[in-house]
Design a protein around this motif. Structure first.
Motif, short mmCIF file in Angstrom:
data_model
loop_
_atom_site.label_atom_id
_atom_site.label_comp_id
_atom_site.label_asym_id
_atom_site.label_seq_id
_atom_site.Cartn_x
_atom_site.Cartn_y
_atom_site.Cartn_z
N THR A 1 -5.90 3.04 -3.06
CA THR A 1 -7.17 3.20 -2.35
C THR A 1 -7.34 4.63 -1.82
OG1 THR A 1 -6.22 2.56 -0.23
CG2 THR A 1 -7.00 0.79 -1.66
N GLU A 2 -8.50 4.87 -1.18
CA GLU A 2 -8.79 6.19 -0.62
C GLU A 2 -7.82 6.56 0.49
OE1 GLU A 2 -12.69 7.47 0.30
OE2 GLU A 2 -13.66 6.21 -1.22
N ASN B 1 0.84 -1.19 0.00
CA ASN B 1 0.00 0.00 0.00
C ASN B 1 0.88 1.25 0.00
OD1 ASN B 1 -2.92 -0.96 0.39
ND2 ASN B 1 -1.83 -2.04 2.04
N GLU C 1 -6.58 -0.52 -10.52
CA GLU C 1 -7.58 0.54 -10.26
C GLU C 1 -6.98 1.61 -9.37
OE1 GLU C 1 -12.00 1.06 -8.20
OE2 GLU C 1 -11.21 -0.93 -8.68
N TRP C 2 -7.29 2.84 -9.71
CA TRP C 2 -6.85 4.00 -8.93
C TRP C 2 -8.11 4.75 -8.50
CZ3 TRP C 2 -2.67 7.94 -10.98
CH2 TRP C 2 -2.43 8.90 -9.99
N SER C 3 -8.47 4.58 -7.23
CA SER C 3 -9.73 5.13 -6.73
C SER C 3 -9.62 6.63 -6.49
CB SER C 3 -10.12 4.45 -5.42
OG SER C 3 -10.27 3.06 -5.62
N HIS D 1 -4.14 -1.88 -6.15
CA HIS D 1 -5.13 -0.81 -6.06
C HIS D 1 -4.53 0.38 -5.30
CE1 HIS D 1 -7.69 -4.29 -6.86
NE2 HIS D 1 -8.62 -3.44 -7.30
#
Length: 931
Positions: free
Chosen positions: A780-781, A755, A807-809, A778
């Protein structure tokens, strides 16, 4: 100029004799009588140096006495410095870095007694030489009175002379400033003050005279006053001069109240112009009190100041530059040739004019010198250094010398070191400060400020006084100021090299030497080895050498500053100061820990270094150490950094050698508040950024120590840190560090990291570079830091080599990246979803999935778009280009399956550059065009 060379040395020597360390030692080492005598005699010697300077030209005995005095003073200073350094080292070793109440809790060594014995003999010798001065019948001079009288002798008038060239534009600029009544700043400060700043002889007074006598200026101002300001600022005297300028009467009243009343009566309600020529005093309180007297004047009143100092407070500062070569030549031609002139001399004259550096005073002096002289004389002047000519010494040098005379003693000696840099060369600020520090020229202010900060203030003072010139971050010294510096530096400073000063026949008295050419081992001048008192050696070479030994003779025992920047060394024997960009250097001296006074070890760019010498941590004064390589032995572990108060930048390499968290904690990184940039690197780091995805660059945590996450947690830097670079980190998570002032972050090849850290809350972060994150699928937020407006200052963002990122939130409530200007996505082949970037002006997509184009939302602000190697891109979406009215550059390369471009392309009215290369569409269009 013995008074200018030896005078500052004597003054600083007197200060060192009064130092607390020596005061405590004087009884124990029988130095009290010597010190007492010198305290009495040294100030008396200062007053005799001016006359000694004059008499040495005709009296050989006085000349020899000055040389002996300079030698003895230098040698005494060396011993004083050695004694102070050895005392501090003994104290440190006895207390292991802790403070003690009793100065003599350590046992004096034999070496200390030996130093004290040498010092006692040298002080006796110095006292004997000082006493000889009184046998020469030298006359005492009060330097302050001498300078004051020289200032009065240079009284100026408001009437300009003839032969004025090249100042029309400057004249008009100043007039515009005087007549401009719309400036808000001038309304705040009344009366408005305009300062014309430049070096001596540049033409400040002449320009002020031209402005003062201009018809438009005369019509605009009801009252004009011209006052030459004495060097010794006295409010009453200055008021009398202003009154005399108006009334032409000598005003005898001495009471300030009466003078002020008379001045107010003359000025009340009248729009005036007051020219204050040749201002030296920067005391803001004095000037505030003086200018307050003129507030009774009418609206639009102005004060025009000519000065050499940028420190004089003014509404507007106008820096006066030198004349162009063409303007100098026209001035020289008129004065040297008149209406006629010998055509054979024109070429010689032009070469001489080039040496004058655009300074009208120098041009006039050379023209007067050469007028009516024969060709042979012109040629001899052409081949000479201007500062060695008698006409130059008598006419030009006094104007420059005044600036030097008014410097404090500590700045005089600092300035002398600038003579080691040839004309036209950059004066490197940090290097200059380091050299000053190495020679003890930077004096503590009694507070907690670092010597580097005080040295920076010294440098800025010299810049403010026009000794330096600045262009962005580059500092130089004007050619004529360089002439002055070489003159006052004397024979103690020498420069050797091609195209520079020829090697002196005898370097025995040289103490500071610069060699700035491609000397190799065989061409080193033999005379250099006679410079037994050498204290500074600056060497820059385009060649390379396997070792330093030929440049490090054992008789250079007094050497304090050695600079080998850019020299191609592979090893060196003992001491050094600056090894910047010595790219072949593989090891540092084994006994470097003995250099206990070393403050700066500049090894930036020494990428071939394989290890550090043992016990670097004993260099308690060290503040510059750009690279530290962690070893596995106690003597080169990261704990060696514990007591080092490092500044600016630090790159810690071979982090995998840190054994455990306790060792990391001892590095004391959280206390290094002066560090601005920190780089942490695991592994060799020899791979480049873009080619470092090779698995061989991955490193396993050590099995015999703590996990790498815990180790990194204990290396948390001080919150003041600005730049953070982490490369090759093998951990899975990053610690939660408190670094609110970060402006730049770079994470490279942290391939196990699962992360990203939550960077979004950092208020000042401007550049974020993320690369080589194999384990991240990912974003994340959590990346946004839990704030409503994440990344408020971010301008440049790069995401490169994320092979498994899908994915890129974004965030549900908030607007991330409000100021992002540039986004680079490279080698993210599985990324198909990305957030909105409302403000970007440049977008680069390399080696990505074509779906990312539809996912990224941008605004009309986009001005540059690069699309490179998107293998599944067949059509560029028209909706993507639909609102890109600001797009100026579009570049599409190596998209092999691109079949067509959308019709919306024709709406890109701002487009200036369109490049389509190595695409199927471009190939087919090319075939159609040729068919």
């Amino acid at each position: 100029m013995a008074d200018l060379i030896i005078g500052p040395l004597i003054e600083i020597l007197a200060d060192k004799l009064a130092s607390p360390i020596l005061q405590k030692f004087q009884d124990r080492y029988n130095l009290k009588d010597n010190i007492r005598k010198l305290h009495h005699s040294l100030p008396r010697i200062q007053a005799l140096l001016e006359d000694a300077q004059k008499q040495q030209e005709t009296c050989h005995a006085v000349k020899q006495w000055l040389e002996e005095l300079e030698d003895a003073a230098f040698e005494a200073e060396v011993l004083l410095d050695e004694l102070a350094a050895e005392t501090k080292e003994r104290e440190r070793r006895s207390t292991k870095g802790k403070e003690v109440a009793n100065f003599f809790q350590f046992k004096p060594t034999d070496y200390l007694f030996e130093l004290a014995s040498h010092l006692q003999k040298k002080l006796k010798e110095l006292d004997h030489i000082v006493e000889q001065a009184f046998t020469f019948n030298l006359q005492q001079h009060d330097l302050g009175k001498m300078l004051g009288s020289s200032g009065r002798c240079r009284e100026t008038m408001s009437v300009a002379g003839d032969n004025v060239y090249g100042r029309e534009e400057d004249k008009q600029n100043i007039i515009n400033l005087l007549l401009d009544d719309n400036s808000e700043e001038k309304k705040i400060i009344f009366p408005s003050v305009i300062s014309v700043v430049g070096i001596g002889g540049i033409g400040k007074t002449m320009l002020a005279q031209l402005v003062y006598n201009d018809e438009m200026v005369s019509r605009h101002f009801e009252l004009k006053m011209w006052v030459h300001v004495p060097k010794d600022f006295d409010l009453g005297n200055l008021m009398k001069r202003v009154i005399h300028s108006v009334t032409r009467k000598i005003y005898e009243l001495c009471e300030l109240d009466n003078l002020q009343a008379q001045l107010a009566e003359l000025l009340k309600g009248r729009r005036f112009l007051l020219v204050l020529d040749d201002v030296w005093d920067e005391d803001e309180e004095k000037w505030h009190a003086f200018l307050n007297l003129f507030k009774v004047g009418g609206e639009g009143s102005r004060v025009l100041i000519t000065t050499r100092s940028q420190g004089i407070r003014a509404s507007t500062m106008y820096e006066l530059k030198g004349l162009s070569y063409e303007e100098c030549w026209n001035l020289f031609k008129e004065m040297a040739f008149g209406e006629g002139g010998d055509m054979r001399l024109i070429g010689i004259g032009k070469e001489i004019v080039k040496k004058c550096g655009g300074v009208p005073l120098a041009v006039r002096a050379m023209a007067r010198l050469l007028r009516s002289k024969k060709e042979e004389y012109w040629m001899s002047v052409q081949d000479s250094e201007l500062w060695q000519l008698k006409a130059y010494q008598s006419e030009v040098m006094p104007a420059l010398k005044l600036s030097y005379q008014y410097l404090p003693s500590h700045l005089k000696r600092c300035l002398a070191f600038c003579s080691l840099f040839p004309k036209g060369h950059e004066i490197p600020r940090e290097k200059m400060i380091c050299i000053w520090m190495a020679h003890g020229l930077i004096l503590p202010d009694g507070g907690t400020r670092q010597l580097e900060d005080i040295g920076g203030e010294y440098f800025d003072d010299l810049l403010s006084l026009s000794f330096f010139q600045q262009s962005e971050d580059v500092y130089t010294i004007h050619d004529l100021i360089h002439d002055l510096v070489r003159t006052v530096a004397g024979c103690g400073f020498s420069v050797l090299g091609q195209g520079l000063v020829a090697a002196p026949n005898d370097l025995e008295r040289t103490r500071h030497l610069s060699m700035v050419c491609s000397f190799d081992n065989s061409s080193l001048p033999e005379a250099l080895f006679g410079a037994k008192h050498l204290r500074t050696l600056l060497l820059s070479s385009g060649g390379s050498s396997d070792e330093l030994t030929p440049f490090w003779p054992v008789n250079f025992i007094y050497l304090k500053a050695l600079d080998l920047s850019g020299y191609g060394l592979k090893s060196l024997d003992e001491k050094t100061l600056n090894l910047f960009k010595c790219g072949d250097l593989v090891e540092l001296p084994f006994e470097i820990a003995k250099l206990t006074s070393l403050r700066h070890l500049n090894i930036k760019g020494c990428e071939a270094l394989t290890h550090m010498p043992a016990k670097v941590g004993e260099l308690l004064h060290l503040q510059t150490l750009p690279i530290y390589i962690v070893g596995r032995r106690p003597g080169d572990s990261i704990a060696q950094l514990e007591f080092l108060d490092l500044r600016n930048e630090l790159s810690i390499k071979s982090m995998e050698n840190i054994r455990d968290s306790e060792e990391a904690r001892k590095a004391n990184m959280g206390e290094k508040k002066y560090l601005k940039s920190l780089k942490l690197q695991w592994g060799s780091g020899n791979g480049s950024k873009d080619n470092s995805s090779n698995p061989s660059h991955s490193f396993q945590p050590r099995e015999d120590g703590d996990d790498v996450e815990t180790i990194l947690k204990h290396l948390e830097p001080h919150p003041h840190l600005k730049d953070l670079h982490v490369k090759g980190y093998p951990g899975r998570t990053f610690p939660d560090w408190n670094l609110p002032n970060l402006t730049m972050v770079e994470l490279i090849n942290c391939r196990r990291c699962e992360n990203l850290p939550n960077f979004g809350h950092l208020p000042f972060l401007e550049t974020l570079h993320l690369q080589g994150m194999n384990s991240i699928t990912h974003i994340t937020e959590a990346f946004y830091g839990g704030v409503a407006e994440p990344f408020p200052s971010l301008k440049h963002l790069t995401v490169r080599d994320f092979p498994y990122l899908e994915e890129w939130s974004s965030i549900s409530n908030g607007a991330p990246f409000p100021r992002l200007e540039e986004l680079v996505l490279d080698r993210c082949p599985n990324l198909t979803v990305a957030p909105t970037f409302p403000s970007i002006r440049r977008l680069e997509l390399h080696h990505c999935d074509a779906k990312i184009i539809s996912s990224i939302e941008t605004t009309a602000a986009l001005s540059s778009l690069v699309i490179n190697q998107l293998p599944n891109l067949e059509r560029l979406p028209g909706t993507f280009l639909g609102n890109k009215y600001s797009l100026e550059s579009l570049e599409i390369r190596s998209c092999q399956n691109l079949l067509s471009l959308p019709p919306e392309l024709e709406y890109l009215t701002a487009l200036k550059s369109l490049i389509i290369s190595c695409c199927l569409w471009s190939c087919s269009r090319s075939m159609t065009a040729t068919g």
